[in-house]
Design a protein around this motif. Structure first.
Motif, PDB file in Angstrom:
ATOM      1  N   TYR A  19      -4.119  -0.524   0.756  1.00  0.00           N
ATOM      2  CA  TYR A  19      -2.763  -0.877   0.331  1.00  0.00           C
ATOM      3  C   TYR A  19      -2.212  -2.067   1.101  1.00  0.00           C
ATOM      4  N   GLU A  22       3.340  -4.762   0.421  1.00  0.00           N
ATOM      5  CA  GLU A  22       4.108  -5.109  -0.783  1.00  0.00           C
ATOM      6  C   GLU A  22       3.869  -4.112  -1.913  1.00  0.00           C
ATOM      7  N   HIS A  23       3.262  -2.955  -1.581  1.00  0.00           N
ATOM      8  CA  HIS A  23       3.078  -1.846  -2.527  1.00  0.00           C
ATOM      9  C   HIS A  23       2.083  -2.156  -3.639  1.00  0.00           C
ATOM     10  N   VAL A  24       1.015  -2.836  -3.247  1.00  0.00           N
ATOM     11  CA  VAL A  24      -0.093  -3.130  -4.147  1.00  0.00           C
ATOM     12  C   VAL A  24      -1.325  -2.405  -3.605  1.00  0.00           C
ATOM     13  N   ILE A  37      -0.368  -1.634  -8.891  1.00  0.00           N
ATOM     14  CA  ILE A  37       0.802  -1.330  -8.063  1.00  0.00           C
ATOM     15  C   ILE A  37       0.808   0.156  -7.737  1.00  0.00           C
ATOM     16  N   THR A  38       1.418   0.494  -6.622  1.00  0.00           N
ATOM     17  CA  THR A  38       1.478   1.881  -6.178  1.00  0.00           C
ATOM     18  C   THR A  38       2.528   2.666  -6.960  1.00  0.00           C
ATOM     19  N   ALA A  41       5.999   1.555  -5.969  1.00  0.00           N
ATOM     20  CA  ALA A  41       6.476   0.359  -6.668  1.00  0.00           C
ATOM     21  C   ALA A  41       6.858   0.681  -8.102  1.00  0.00           C
ATOM     22  N   GLU A  42       6.045   1.502  -8.752  1.00  0.00           N
ATOM     23  CA  GLU A  42       6.307   1.875 -10.145  1.00  0.00           C
ATOM     24  C   GLU A  42       7.648   2.595 -10.260  1.00  0.00           C
ATOM     25  N   LEU A  78       4.246  -9.869  -8.345  1.00  0.00           N
ATOM     26  CA  LEU A  78       3.224  -9.126  -7.624  1.00  0.00           C
ATOM     27  C   LEU A  78       2.561 -10.105  -6.674  1.00  0.00           C
TER      28      LEU A  78
END
Length: 133
Positions: A19, A22-24, A37-38, A41-42, A78
């Protein structure tokens, strides 16, 4: 998911992924690596209405903004956490962005990238759980 990875929001944080802050997420166990995306983030974005995917063959550096995610709440770039060449994009997500909302770690992947570095500097699930709160 192990108990040590539980967090305040009770998010799913799969142990086999890596990970970014930035939550990717990146799945380096396959080649080319998968990127998405995590769940954090979603949930932050809400229901997606548009995903502007990059072109296949695009060369990116870690830190580059490679696509935009648009929801009723916001438009967010992103930030790619790895360097490499984008080999495939998920056209199903372009046609129906809610796939990302429904399955961010599965069918909701965004693109596949051929990595420049075999060991990118990313967080493991435990490290990510500490910032996804």
């Amino acid at each position: 998911m192990s108990d040590e990875n539980d967090n305040a929001l009770n998010l799913d944080i799969p142990d086999h992924l890596e990970y970014s802050e930035e939550h990717v997420w990146v799945d380096t166990s396959v080649s080319p690596a998968l990127v998405g995306i995590t769940e954090f983030a979603e949930k932050k974005l809400g229901e997606l209405v548009f995903v502007d995917l990059p072109e296949e063959g695009t060369r990116v550096e870690a830190g580059d903004e490679v696509l935009e995610l648009e929801s009723a709440k916001a438009v967010e770039p992103l930030v790619c956490p790895v360097a490499g060449t984008i080999r495939y994009v998920n056209h199903d997500v372009a046609d129906d962005p809610t796939i990302v909302n429904n399955d961010p770690y599965g069918e909701g992947w965004l693109f596949k990238i051929e990595l420049d570095d075999d060991e990118p500097e990313l967080l493991d699930a435990e490290g990510y759980a500490k910032i996804a709160q």
